[in-house]
Design an enzyme around this catalytic site. Structure first.
Site, PDB file in Angstrom:
ATOM      1  CG  HIS A 116      -1.782   1.125   1.475  1.00  0.00           C
ATOM      2  ND1 HIS A 116      -3.072   1.034   0.790  1.00  0.00           N
ATOM      3  CD2 HIS A 116      -1.771   2.341   1.705  1.00  0.00           C
ATOM      4  CE1 HIS A 116      -3.559   2.397   0.906  1.00  0.00           C
ATOM      5  NE2 HIS A 116      -3.009   3.043   1.516  1.00  0.00           N
ATOM      6  CB  CYS A 117       2.226   3.497  -2.630  1.00  0.00           C
ATOM      7  SG  CYS A 117       3.316   4.559  -2.698  1.00  0.00           S
ATOM      8  N   PRO A 118       1.582   4.858   0.555  1.00  0.00           N
ATOM      9  CG  PRO A 118       2.833   5.560   2.288  1.00  0.00           C
ATOM     10  CD  PRO A 118       2.876   4.588   1.208  1.00  0.00           C
TER      11      PRO A 118
END
Lengths: 249, 119
Positions: A116-118
């Site tokens: 999950h890429c912030p």
């Protein structure tokens, strides 16, 4: 960099800022595409299907006495002569396909879950991995490009009275370069081996007693082609459906 | 038109009936394939070979959609160079096969499953 453009355009070539603009637009486009496209979310099981699967599980394991937490539900499958365990997701009420994982931030199971890429604000999975890769690749090229031309500007203008802004810009460029290029290199390595970040962190395919990656074709070029240029399955999310009143179980 | 109308009527009544789910078959990796295992609930309703043939044909279609070859690479690279705007004009190979699949399913429903009350 914008301030340097005019100088560089005059001294060297007007193509320099134009190319930078093109790269910037490409990076922005891939970023937006990564953020707003469905990473390959597996929708929750419909109540009928969930009930059917529960029935099947109970048939194989037998009913669990009240009060005890049921053991994690695992189904064994064989892929290319290797046993792969499929886990049951309690939230989505499905058996996760291989390489899928449940993202706690998005609260969804995602196919071929990478991470999950912030920065992007979205999960990176099967459907948007190529856009994510293109984004970090173009961003690192852009950073290298800007960094190089900053140095060129400093060298050409021969003004050693470096302003604070210039120094700051060079420093920011350098650290951004380090992290973004590092990330791009890491993902290039993953693409070449057809692995996901999730698998790499867990060490699914590395180590002495572990099995080899069954999804890798063995050939770097083939792996790259499959991950980046392979066919794109459509989204199975029902975006326009109206949420039915949930019955309490 | 009459056939389609009756199919829709059957669909409405089917939502009240029990459903049988065909599970995914992961023996070939993460590709989209379905198990050809015959569900016990359908034992008396339909011939085994008809069901298996339907699932095998569908599996073949999905394999074709996910096939990685020269044409799919070209499509991917072309899409990348045009910043994916090309998909406003043409549909992907996968979508084309999906259309074939839905036509096949409709046809199978009309010919085989609806007459047996299995919609």
């Amino acid at each position: 960099f914008l301030c340097r453009c005019r100088y560089l355009a005059v001294q060297l070539s007007p193509a320099i800022p134009v190319f930078a603009a093109v790269l910037f637009l490409f990076a922005m486009a891939t970023l937006l595409r990564t953020s707003f496209s469905d990473p390959g979310v597996i929708p929750r099981a419909l109540p009928d299907e969930a009930a059917f699967i529960e029935m099947e599980i109970e048939a194989t394991n037998g009913t669990v006495p009240q009060g005890q937490r049921p053991p994690p539900r695992i189904k064994n499958f064989q892929i290319n002569n290797q046993i792969v365990k499929l886990k049951y997701c309690y939230t989505c009420k499905i058996f996760r396909p291989p390489r899928a994982s449940h993202c706690s931030i998005c609260d969804n199971c995602v196919e071929r879950f990478d991470h999950h890429c912030p920065w992007v604000g979205n999960c990176v999975g099967k459907r948007n991995y190529r856009y994510f890769y293109l984004f970090i690749l173009s961003l690192s090229l852009l950073t290298i490009y800007i960094f190089t031309f900053n140095i060129v500007y400093v060298a050409l203008s021969c003004s050693w009275s470096l302003t604070f802004l210039t120094v700051l810009e060079v420093l920011i460029c350098f650290f951004t370069l380090w992290s973004v290029v590092g990330l791009t290199g890491f993902h290039t390595f993953l693409v070449a081996l057809n692995q996901t970040t999730n698998e790499d962190i867990k060490g699914s395919w590395t180590g002495k007693n572990r099995v080899q990656n069954p999804y890798s074709h063995g050939n770097v070029v083939k792996n790259c082609c499959e991950v980046l240029c392979g066919p794109l399955p459509p989204s199975v999310l029902d975006r326009r459906g109206i949420l039915q009143q949930e019955e309490s179980t | 038109a009459l056939q389609v109308h009756s199919l829709q009527e059957l669909r409405r009544s089917a939502s009240l009936a029990t459903k049988v789910f065909v599970q995914r078959d992961y023996s070939d990796g993460t590709t989209c394939q379905f198990q050809t295992k015959f569900p016990p609930e359908l034992e008396s309703r339909i011939e085994r070979h008809l069901f298996e043939e339907t699932v095998k044909t569908l599996n073949g279609f999905y394999a074709e959609a996910e096939k990685i070859g020269g044409s799919s690479y070209l499509e991917g690279c072309l899409a990348c160079t045009t910043a994916y705007f090309i998909f406003l004009c043409m549909e992907t190979h996968y979508e084309k096969v999906l259309k074939k699949i839905s036509k096949y399913i409709q046809e199978q429903n009309e010919k085989i499953y609806a007459p047996r009350g299995l919609l």
